[in-house]
Write an enzyme that holds these catalytic residues in place. Structure first.
Site, PDB file in Angstrom:
ATOM      1  N   HIS A 167      86.948  14.616 -12.047  1.00  0.00           N
ATOM      2  CA  HIS A 167      87.201  13.327 -11.400  1.00  0.00           C
ATOM      3  C   HIS A 167      88.673  12.956 -11.513  1.00  0.00           C
ATOM      4  O   HIS A 167      89.213  12.849 -12.609  1.00  0.00           O
ATOM      5  CB  HIS A 167      86.340  12.239 -12.054  1.00  0.00           C
ATOM      6  CG  HIS A 167      84.879  12.385 -11.776  1.00  0.00           C
ATOM      7  ND1 HIS A 167      84.174  11.481 -11.025  1.00  0.00           N
ATOM      8  CD2 HIS A 167      83.991  13.354 -12.135  1.00  0.00           C
ATOM      9  CE1 HIS A 167      82.910  11.870 -10.927  1.00  0.00           C
ATOM     10  NE2 HIS A 167      82.784  13.010 -11.606  1.00  0.00           N
ATOM     11  N   GLN A 212      78.769  10.234  -9.332  1.00  0.00           N
ATOM     12  CA  GLN A 212      78.170  11.569  -9.412  1.00  0.00           C
ATOM     13  C   GLN A 212      76.687  11.522  -9.762  1.00  0.00           C
ATOM     14  O   GLN A 212      75.895  12.325  -9.261  1.00  0.00           O
ATOM     15  CB  GLN A 212      78.933  12.419 -10.436  1.00  0.00           C
ATOM     16  CG  GLN A 212      78.474  13.861 -10.495  1.00  0.00           C
ATOM     17  CD  GLN A 212      79.328  14.694 -11.430  1.00  0.00           C
ATOM     18  OE1 GLN A 212      80.515  14.435 -11.587  1.00  0.00           O
ATOM     19  NE2 GLN A 212      78.735  15.682 -12.059  1.00  0.00           N
ATOM     20  N   CYS A 264      85.190   8.644  -5.471  1.00  0.00           N
ATOM     21  CA  CYS A 264      84.671   7.732  -6.487  1.00  0.00           C
ATOM     22  C   CYS A 264      84.666   6.314  -5.921  1.00  0.00           C
ATOM     23  O   CYS A 264      85.696   5.824  -5.449  1.00  0.00           O
ATOM     24  CB  CYS A 264      85.549   7.815  -7.736  1.00  0.00           C
ATOM     25  SG  CYS A 264      85.297   6.479  -8.915  1.00  0.00           S
ATOM     26  N   GLU A 265      83.516   5.657  -5.968  1.00  0.00           N
ATOM     27  CA  GLU A 265      83.423   4.327  -5.378  1.00  0.00           C
ATOM     28  C   GLU A 265      84.126   3.257  -6.214  1.00  0.00           C
ATOM     29  O   GLU A 265      84.343   2.145  -5.735  1.00  0.00           O
ATOM     30  CB  GLU A 265      81.966   3.929  -5.168  1.00  0.00           C
ATOM     31  CG  GLU A 265      81.172   3.685  -6.425  1.00  0.00           C
ATOM     32  CD  GLU A 265      79.747   3.225  -6.127  1.00  0.00           C
ATOM     33  OE1 GLU A 265      79.185   2.523  -6.977  1.00  0.00           O
ATOM     34  OE2 GLU A 265      79.207   3.577  -5.067  1.00  0.00           O
ATOM     35  N   HIS A 266      84.498   3.587  -7.434  1.00  0.00           N
ATOM     36  CA  HIS A 266      85.167   2.601  -8.290  1.00  0.00           C
ATOM     37  C   HIS A 266      86.669   2.530  -8.042  1.00  0.00           C
ATOM     38  O   HIS A 266      87.275   1.465  -8.171  1.00  0.00           O
ATOM     39  CB  HIS A 266      84.909   2.933  -9.767  1.00  0.00           C
ATOM     40  CG  HIS A 266      83.455   2.923 -10.128  1.00  0.00           C
ATOM     41  ND1 HIS A 266      82.904   3.799 -11.031  1.00  0.00           N
ATOM     42  CD2 HIS A 266      82.435   2.150  -9.685  1.00  0.00           C
ATOM     43  CE1 HIS A 266      81.613   3.563 -11.136  1.00  0.00           C
ATOM     44  NE2 HIS A 266      81.303   2.572 -10.334  1.00  0.00           N
ATOM     45  N   HIS A 267      87.281   3.688  -7.726  1.00  0.00           N
ATOM     46  CA  HIS A 267      88.731   3.711  -7.543  1.00  0.00           C
ATOM     47  C   HIS A 267      89.175   4.311  -6.215  1.00  0.00           C
ATOM     48  O   HIS A 267      90.367   4.372  -5.927  1.00  0.00           O
ATOM     49  CB  HIS A 267      89.397   4.505  -8.686  1.00  0.00           C
ATOM     50  CG  HIS A 267      89.053   4.001 -10.047  1.00  0.00           C
ATOM     51  ND1 HIS A 267      88.056   4.558 -10.824  1.00  0.00           N
ATOM     52  CD2 HIS A 267      89.556   2.963 -10.770  1.00  0.00           C
ATOM     53  CE1 HIS A 267      87.966   3.905 -11.972  1.00  0.00           C
ATOM     54  NE2 HIS A 267      88.852   2.933 -11.968  1.00  0.00           N
ATOM     55  N   CYS A 288      89.953  10.159 -11.032  1.00  0.00           N
ATOM     56  CA  CYS A 288      90.149   8.864 -11.673  1.00  0.00           C
ATOM     57  C   CYS A 288      90.296   9.005 -13.182  1.00  0.00           C
ATOM     58  O   CYS A 288      90.748   8.075 -13.854  1.00  0.00           O
ATOM     59  CB  CYS A 288      89.003   7.916 -11.336  1.00  0.00           C
ATOM     60  SG  CYS A 288      87.368   8.501 -11.824  1.00  0.00           S
TER      61      CYS A 288
END
Length: 241
Positions: A201, A173, A129-132, A203
């Site tokens: 996920h 995703q 996940c590019e956010h976390h 996250c």
């Protein structure tokens, strides 16, 4: 103790215990590459073959900084090689940035008079996940790919390899699903393409809302699989069976 002395490598290939103790007592951020083992001290790594700098030392230093920021001591035995290991792991988990669909598909596209649906189901996939920067993965994460050829088919393993190219990057995703579908379309020029991804996920499991059983399903339909409801229904029925 002088910080510069903590970086010196012993002639016999071992770091003196006193140097490690001194490293642990340094008050500020780690001196550059102080965490490196003797055989990997400054000057040992060279530029990459492409002429650019090898990114591994910078990644390694960044992970050492993270450990220091967490209140850990990167100089202690259990963490001495952790920055290097983590840097190499991150390079592997994002190796898709160095790969292209053209290189992967290569000469595995064949002329074939087949115009019925081709489906490869249950392709396991791991991504970040590019956010976390935590994974979305697991047995409940499956990629289903279907396409209707237009006089050309591709080696089945190449569909899984295309998934690998785009999943081994920092992703969301929704974008990942579309990228896979578009890549197959560009490589084969089929009548239609469908991609469905079902993922869990981390996250959402190990942080944040901490919902253990949540799943995310995304789809991308192109060509006739988007335009023709009956063809789309056939694909969805086949991947459920």
């Amino acid at each position: 103790m002088e910080p510069g002395r903590a970086l010196q490598c012993c002639q016999n290939g071992e770091v003196e215990a006193g140097l490690l103790k001194g490293l642990a007592e340094l008050p500020g951020p780690l001196t550059k590459r102080a965490h490196a083992p003797p055989e990997q001290c400054i000057g040992k790594r060279e530029d990459s073959e492409e002429g650019g700098r090898d990114p591994l030392p910078a990644l390694e230093e960044a992970y050492a900084t993270i450990l220091h920021g967490l209140g850990e001591n990167p100089g202690r035995q259990g963490l001495l090689l952790t920055p290097l290991r983590a840097a190499r792991a991150m390079q592997f988990l994002t190796k898709g940035y160095q790969e292209t669909v053209g290189e992967i598909v290569n000469d595995a596209v064949f002329d074939e008079d087949h115009d019925e649906m081709v489906i490869v189901k249950d392709i396991d996939m791991f991504s970040l996940c590019e956010h976390h920067l935590v994974p979305f993965f697991g047995k409940v994460l499956m990629v289903h790919i279907g396409y209707i050829p237009q006089k050309q088919v591709v080696g089945l393993s190449k569909l899984a390899r295309i998934v690998e190219i785009f999943s081994r990057r920092l992703q969301v995703q929704e974008r990942l699903t579309k990228q896979i579908a578009q890549a197959i379309t560009e490589a084969l020029k089929p009548v239609g393409v469908a991609v469905v991804i079902e993922a869990t996920h981390m996250c959402m499991i190990m942080r944040g809302v901490q919902k253990m059983n949540s799943k995310t399903v995304t789809s991308a339909m192109l060509g006739v699989l988007r335009e023709d409801p009956k063809t789309r229904e056939e694909f969805l029925a086949l991947i459920k069976n």
